[in-house]
Design an enzyme around this catalytic site. Structure first.
Site, PDB file in Angstrom:
ATOM      1  N   GLU A 127      -2.271  10.010  35.641  1.00 12.17           N
ATOM      2  CA  GLU A 127      -2.071  11.119  37.115  1.00 12.17           C
ATOM      3  C   GLU A 127      -1.337  12.208  36.185  1.00 12.17           C
ATOM      4  O   GLU A 127      -0.410  12.222  35.437  1.00 12.17           O
ATOM      5  CB  GLU A 127      -1.094  10.286  37.827  1.00 12.17           C
ATOM      6  CG  GLU A 127      -1.076  11.044  39.382  1.00 12.17           C
ATOM      7  CD  GLU A 127      -0.280  10.270  40.332  1.00 12.17           C
ATOM      8  OE1 GLU A 127       0.378   9.211  39.994  1.00 12.17           O
ATOM      9  OE2 GLU A 127      -0.044  11.050  41.425  1.00 12.17           O
ATOM     10  N   GLY A 267       9.059   8.513  36.231  1.00  7.29           N
ATOM     11  CA  GLY A 267       9.664   7.039  36.170  1.00  7.29           C
ATOM     12  C   GLY A 267       8.696   5.997  35.785  1.00  7.29           C
ATOM     13  O   GLY A 267       9.147   4.947  35.194  1.00  7.29           O
ATOM     14  N   ALA A 268       7.583   5.933  36.625  1.00  8.21           N
ATOM     15  CA  ALA A 268       6.626   4.878  36.299  1.00  8.21           C
ATOM     16  C   ALA A 268       5.299   5.109  37.110  1.00  8.21           C
ATOM     17  O   ALA A 268       5.361   6.207  37.677  1.00  8.21           O
ATOM     18  CB  ALA A 268       7.161   3.688  37.070  1.00  8.21           C
ATOM     19  N   GLU A 270       1.554   3.869  38.652  1.00  8.91           N
ATOM     20  CA  GLU A 270       0.996   2.835  39.659  1.00  8.91           C
ATOM     21  C   GLU A 270      -0.580   2.383  39.243  1.00  8.91           C
ATOM     22  O   GLU A 270      -1.227   1.776  40.061  1.00  8.91           O
ATOM     23  CB  GLU A 270       0.961   3.123  41.241  1.00  8.91           C
ATOM     24  CG  GLU A 270       0.071   4.127  41.490  1.00  8.91           C
ATOM     25  CD  GLU A 270       0.474   5.515  41.688  1.00  8.91           C
ATOM     26  OE1 GLU A 270       1.661   5.788  40.892  1.00  8.91           O
ATOM     27  OE2 GLU A 270      -0.135   6.356  42.253  1.00  8.91           O
ATOM     28  N   ASN A 271      -0.865   2.524  37.962  1.00  4.70           N
ATOM     29  CA  ASN A 271      -2.371   2.232  37.680  1.00  4.70           C
ATOM     30  C   ASN A 271      -2.703   0.812  38.291  1.00  4.70           C
ATOM     31  O   ASN A 271      -1.786  -0.262  38.029  1.00  4.70           O
ATOM     32  CB  ASN A 271      -2.376   2.008  36.012  1.00  4.70           C
ATOM     33  CG  ASN A 271      -1.471   3.230  35.270  1.00  4.70           C
ATOM     34  OD1 ASN A 271      -1.827   4.304  35.551  1.00  4.70           O
ATOM     35  ND2 ASN A 271      -0.454   2.942  34.650  1.00  4.70           N
ATOM     36  N   HIS A 303       8.130   0.399  44.672  1.00  7.91           N
ATOM     37  CA  HIS A 303       7.395   1.739  44.969  1.00  7.91           C
ATOM     38  C   HIS A 303       6.172   1.746  44.407  1.00  7.91           C
ATOM     39  O   HIS A 303       4.886   1.941  44.725  1.00  7.91           O
ATOM     40  CB  HIS A 303       8.323   2.901  44.325  1.00  7.91           C
ATOM     41  CG  HIS A 303       7.413   4.255  44.398  1.00  7.91           C
ATOM     42  ND1 HIS A 303       7.731   5.283  45.573  1.00  7.91           N
ATOM     43  CD2 HIS A 303       6.522   4.628  43.868  1.00  7.91           C
ATOM     44  CE1 HIS A 303       6.848   6.042  45.229  1.00  7.91           C
ATOM     45  NE2 HIS A 303       6.029   5.976  44.317  1.00  7.91           N
ATOM     46  N   GLU A 304       6.131   1.186  43.152  1.00  4.52           N
ATOM     47  CA  GLU A 304       4.641   1.199  42.223  1.00  4.52           C
ATOM     48  C   GLU A 304       3.883   0.158  42.706  1.00  4.52           C
ATOM     49  O   GLU A 304       2.473   0.247  43.080  1.00  4.52           O
ATOM     50  CB  GLU A 304       4.882   1.015  40.732  1.00  4.52           C
ATOM     51  CG  GLU A 304       5.947   1.920  40.022  1.00  4.52           C
ATOM     52  CD  GLU A 304       5.478   3.563  40.330  1.00  4.52           C
ATOM     53  OE1 GLU A 304       4.386   3.654  40.635  1.00  4.52           O
ATOM     54  OE2 GLU A 304       6.355   4.200  40.281  1.00  4.52           O
ATOM     55  N   HIS A 307       2.121   1.086  46.045  1.00  4.81           N
ATOM     56  CA  HIS A 307       1.036   1.974  45.581  1.00  4.81           C
ATOM     57  C   HIS A 307      -0.185   1.133  45.671  1.00  4.81           C
ATOM     58  O   HIS A 307      -1.259   1.818  45.996  1.00  4.81           O
ATOM     59  CB  HIS A 307       1.091   2.839  44.705  1.00  4.81           C
ATOM     60  CG  HIS A 307       2.039   4.027  44.615  1.00  4.81           C
ATOM     61  ND1 HIS A 307       1.650   4.799  45.661  1.00  4.81           N
ATOM     62  CD2 HIS A 307       2.780   4.756  43.850  1.00  4.81           C
ATOM     63  CE1 HIS A 307       2.277   5.976  45.598  1.00  4.81           C
ATOM     64  NE2 HIS A 307       3.316   5.927  44.371  1.00  4.81           N
TER      65      HIS A 307
HETATM   66  N1  0A1 Z   1       2.535   8.465  40.736  1.00  2.30           N
HETATM   67  C1  0A1 Z   1       3.797   8.147  40.310  1.00  2.30           C
HETATM   68  C2  0A1 Z   1       4.505   9.235  39.679  1.00  2.30           C
HETATM   69  C3  0A1 Z   1       3.747   9.874  38.264  1.00  2.30           C
HETATM   70  C4  0A1 Z   1       3.209  11.067  38.524  1.00  2.30           C
HETATM   71  C5  0A1 Z   1       2.797  12.036  37.455  1.00  2.30           C
HETATM   72  C6  0A1 Z   1       2.844  11.130  36.344  1.00  2.30           C
HETATM   73  O1  0A1 Z   1       2.664  11.987  35.103  1.00  2.30           O
HETATM   74  C7  0A1 Z   1       2.234  13.358  35.184  1.00  2.30           C
HETATM   75  C8  0A1 Z   1       3.379  10.162  36.143  1.00  2.30           C
HETATM   76  C9  0A1 Z   1       3.954   9.136  37.277  1.00  2.30           C
HETATM   77  C10 0A1 Z   1       4.800   7.498  41.071  1.00  2.30           C
HETATM   78  O2  0A1 Z   1       4.961   8.087  42.120  1.00  2.30           O
HETATM   79  O3  0A1 Z   1       5.416   6.684  40.768  1.00  2.30           O
HETATM   80 ZN    ZN Z   2       4.641   7.009  43.939  1.00  2.76          ZN
END
Ligand code: 0A1
Ligand code: ZN
Length: 880
Positions: A127, A267-268, A270-271, A303-304, A307
């Site tokens: 992401e 932070g993390a 959500e793959n 949170h993750e 998702h």
């Molecule tokens: N979707 C993740 C946050 C996230 C966004 C971008 C990243 O790399 C550019 C990494 C993580 C979340 O909301 O936790």
């Molecule tokens: Zn998120």
């Protein structure tokens, strides 16, 4: 590297993808000098598009293309083109198999996007647009495909090979290599793809779902972290249960995996089925993590996990819709944290972040709506507006609909859009359809940027026993947006009588249901509400629970603030009244620095807080925190940072001096009983004791110092050890401070998460965070330019928390930041762009500062080969 000129992308230009990918077959050959990626895509033209005969275009970034084959036949170089960040195949049938082989170098990937190496392990971050750094692909979230992934690597160095879904095959290969194949049955956008390979320990647990399925839960960490997994695992199980109870959402795969990596931009992530975490957001033990870290871990794990439904099963159509998943998921994780701990404390924490940082963003050059209309680099839009304001917007829908209709709405949303890539508008429509409410005006919250201001005035008519409240709303101009329309704002309020009791709220002309709290709905630029049967002049308690992300202007007197601080039946507003009073006193000192004693009523109010053990200690612990410098700066026009810093320090010193005895007995009362627990009361006890210590050391109290030294030495948990260290670092006791810093580092030098805290305590303190000291820290053996956490804990802490030093009148702090941004821009543009933030606020400051901030921005702008990330932030800051 990305070489093209930064371009603006507009929401209005959205069009559906010309090609769809049904299936992706990936094979990774992982080696030390690079990785070969074989990708076979089953592609067909999108039947939704009429006259769809154009060329196939795939996204790619920093790839070395080896071969392209169409339906099994290699294409010659004339049959495809690599144009900048695009692979163009002009002549393709309606339905075909495309095989692309690329070579990438994860070991040299310092951007931490795509596939990279972190402490010897391979991991991915896709992401928002990282998948294109792995292979050519239509890298957009509305292309959803089923993935099958085979990973091949050396068996000894990489015994663990992970990807999304279920492992379906494994075996040995020649030359000491092995492979594992993973299959994910759920179609997903490529930003949710993940791969991990390393020598990791596995921690296992299970969770039985609502329908009785047993899910395998696994955590993978480096061996040295194997004792730091329990809290995250427990948090995961709590999250899974909660999402079933509150949203009816059950987990859908057989395995759920969490991996911790040290080098991570955020932070993390959500793959699907394979969440990857920044180590600092998942690993914890009593000895190494503070209460705050435990709370953060619980919230981020939740949170993750959440998702999986709000983001993965139902995803975003395009990146303008980012808040669809992020705003909703932050709302969900806040509800969860609130249910797990103290709801009032959680609300206070959310609002503090929102008012300090999101309001500042909304008032600066990067201000954008919750659903932006354009961007240059999407990585710059993982903002407080998308996340925190986005969550507030969802929260307002919850307030307007009530919990039952909101749940009906979320059920409808998940059911209607399962497996789809949708928009924020689809979300609102589901809420409308389920509730029968019209949210058309409410949608403006997604479209208009800026923080609404509510100006409130009132009139009490004793004879008629009526109380009239007039509320006017206005929304400030933001870049590209003027003359905004009034928004639909839920405004919760109560009226207190002279004993602090809630009075019945009977609206003139309304039914007499004698509610004592109401949510008024503001839809016009101005409203007047008349309450009848009001037998005495009330004290209004406005915007209870912070029912909307707005600023409220009302001419509170200090008597009213003190009264609300003591009596408001709304815990959030009690805290808020205390903050407002403290802000008022500090601001008074900023404008009259020579004034003598501070407001004596503030002292007695704090004495009351400290001494009345019957009060909710979790709330008291929050009320004892003075408003931060960052918040005071945010509130001021043309803030004088050193003056704010000094005024706040003086208030602290006077309070500490006057309350010395109370602080000492607070320390006694909350003495460590040897049992470490994380209930709101236990956390509050430690917080109060550490605040009391910090206050005493602030005035150079020797008894306080002795207690701090003792606590530092004897603490059995990181909250108390770090609390004592921070108090010593912020004190004038130079010897004790140096000794403590030294011994802390000796004890924890092998633990990167603790060393980050050690850096950050020093970098954010005026005593140890002068520019020379910061430069010194950057030469320390533990500092690492390639590790975002280290950069944040030194440079980020200095520019974001050590505000008097950063805003030094000679501009040295600004020049320093500009240099570091320019340096980082080459290796990690995402982190570099985030570091620029403090400079973007230059217009807010008086000329001496703003001119130097401006020239620091210009220095960054003039750097050769500036990344798109930093380019966007700097150019938007300089514009207009
Ligand atoms: N979707 C993740 C946050 C996230 C966004 C971008 C990243 O790399 C550019 C990494 C993580 C979340 O909301 O936790
Ligand atoms: Zn998120």
């Amino acid at each position: 590297m990305r070489t093209s000129q930064p371009q603006t992308i507009y929401l209005k230009d959205y069009s559906v993808p010309a090609f769809l990918v049904d299936h992706v077959d990936l094979r990774f050959e992982l080696y030390e000098d690079g990785t070969r990626v074989h990708s076979s895509l089953s592609i067909r033209r999108n039947p939704q598009l009429a006259d769809n005969h154009g060329a196939l275009e795939l996204d790619g970034d920093s790839l070395k293309l080896e071969t392209v084959a169409l339906n099994g036949t290699n294409l010659s170089t004339g049959q495809y083109q690599e144009l900048g960040e695009t692979l163009l195949v002009p002549d393709v049938p309606d339905d075909f198999e495309l095989t692309v082989v690329t070579w990438i170098e994860p070991q040299n990937n310092t951007r931490l996007e795509g596939l990279y190496k972190s402490s010897g392990m391979f991991c991915t971050q896709c992401e928002a647009e990282g998948f294109r750094c792995i292979t050519y692909f239509p890298d957009r979230p509305d292309v959803m495909a089923r993935f099958r992934t085979r990973i091949e690597a050396d068996r000894t160095a990489y015994p663990i090979l992970l990807s999304n879904g279920n492992d379906v095959e494994r075996g040995d290969l020649a030359d000491g290599r092995h492979f594992v194949t993973w299959e994910d049955p759920f179609p997903k956008p490529c930003y949710l793809f993940a791969l991990v390979a390393g020598d990791l320990v596995e921690k296992r647990d299970t969770f039985t779902t609502l329908s009785g399925r047993e899910i395998d839960l696994r955590m993978y960490v480096e061996p040295r972290n194997s004792e730091k997994c329990d809290y995250a695992m427990d948090s995961l199980k709590r999250s899974m249960r909660w999402d079933e109870d509150v949203y009816g959402r059950e987990y859908d795969l057989d395995i759920f995996m969490i991996v911790a990596v040290d080098d991570f931009n955020m932070g993390a992530m959500e793959n699907k089925g394979l969440n990857i975490f920044n180590s600092s957001c998942v690993l914890a033990s009593q000895e190494t993590a503070t209460d705050l870290a435990f709370q953060r871990i619980e919230a981020i794990v939740a949170h993750e996990y959440f998702h999986n439904w709000s983001g993965n099963r139902v995803t975003c159509r395009d990146w303008f819709q980012l808040s669809l998943k992020e705003g909703f998921t932050v709302f969900r994780d806040s509800q969860f944290s609130s249910d797990m701990g103290s709801p009032t404390v959680k609300r206070i924490e959310n609002v503090t972040l929102l008012r300090t940082a999101q309001f500042a963003e909304d008032g600066g050059p990067m201000a954008h709506p919750v659903r932006p209309a354009s961007y240059m680099e999407i990585s710059n839009f993982y903002t407080l507006t998308i996340y925190e304001k986005g969550a507030e917007v969802v929260r307002m829908i919850h307030t307007l609909l009530g919990p039952d209709l909101f749940r009906k709405g979320s059920d409808l949303y998940f059911e209607r859009h399962d497996g789809q890539a949708v928009t924020t508008d689809d979300f609102v429509r589901a809420m409308e359809d389920a509730s029968g409410r019209d949210l058309s005006q409410f949608r403006l919250w997604y479209e208009q940027a800026g923080t609404p201001v509510l100006t409130v005035s009132d009139h009490y008519d004793e004879q008629a026993a009526t109380y009239r409240l007039t509320i006017e709303q206005s929304i400030p101009d933001t870049p590209g947006q003027q003359d905004k329309k009034p928004q639909h704002i839920p405004f919760a309020l109560g009226l207190l009588d002279s004993n602090g009791k809630d009075m019945p709220l009977v609206l003139a002309g309304g039914s007499d249901d004698s509610l004592t709290e109401r949510v008024l709905e503001l839809t016009e630029a101005s409203h007047t509400f008349e309450f009848t049967g009001v037998t005495q002049r009330p004290v209004p308690s406005l915007l209870r629970q912070f029912s909307a992300p707005v600023r409220v202007a009302y001419p509170w007197t200090r008597e009213q603030m003190l009264f609300l601080m003591k009596h408001d039946t709304d815990g959030f507003n009690r805290w808020d009244a205390g903050q407002r009073l403290a802000v008022d006193v500090i601001q008074g000192l900023v404008s009259a620095p020579d004034a003598g004693e501070i407001e004596p009523r503030l002292v007695s109010a704090y004495r009351h807080l400290l001494s009345d053990a019957s009060l909710d200690q979790a709330l008291v612990a929050k009320m004892m925190q003075l408003p931060s410098e960052a918040y005071l700066i945010e509130l001021a026009d043309s803030p004088d940072v050193p003056a704010i810093h000094q005024a706040r320090e003086r208030v602290l010193a006077q309070l500490a001096g006057a309350l010395r005895e109370d602080l000492l007995s607070c320390i006694e009362r909350h003495a460590d009983n040897g049992i470490y627990g994380l209930t709101p009361e236990e956390v509050a006890g430690r917080s109060l004791r550490n605040t009391a210590l910090a206050w005493l050391l602030h005035i150079g109290d020797e008894e306080g110092r002795d207690r701090a030294v003792q606590q530092f030495r004897e603490a059995d948990n990181m909250t108390d050890r770090l609390g004592a260290l921070r108090a010593l670092v912020n004190s004038g006791f130079v010897q004790e401070r140096e000794k403590a810093l030294e011994s802390f580092y000796q004890q924890f030098s092998a633990d990167p998460q603790v060393v980050e805290q050690w850096f950050s305590v020093q970098a954010s303190s005026p005593e140890t965070g002068s520019l020379e000291q910061i430069q010194q820290l950057m030469t320390h053996e533990a500092f690492d330019w390639k590790n975002p956490n280290k950069v944040r804990s030194v440079i980020g802490a200095f520019a974001g928390q050590n505000l008097a030093a950063f805003h030094a009148a000679d501009g040295s702090g600004y020049r320093f930041l500009a240099e570091q941004v320019s340096r980082l821009d080459d290796s990690n543009p995402q982190i570099a762009a985030r570091l620029v933030t403090p400079l973007t606020r230059w217009r807010k400051f008086a000329a001496v500062h703003s001119e130097q901030m401006l020239s620091a921005l210009e220095r960054i702008r003039d750097k050769k080969g500036l990344s798109r990330d930093v380019y966007e932030v700097v150019h938007k800051s300089l514009a207009g």
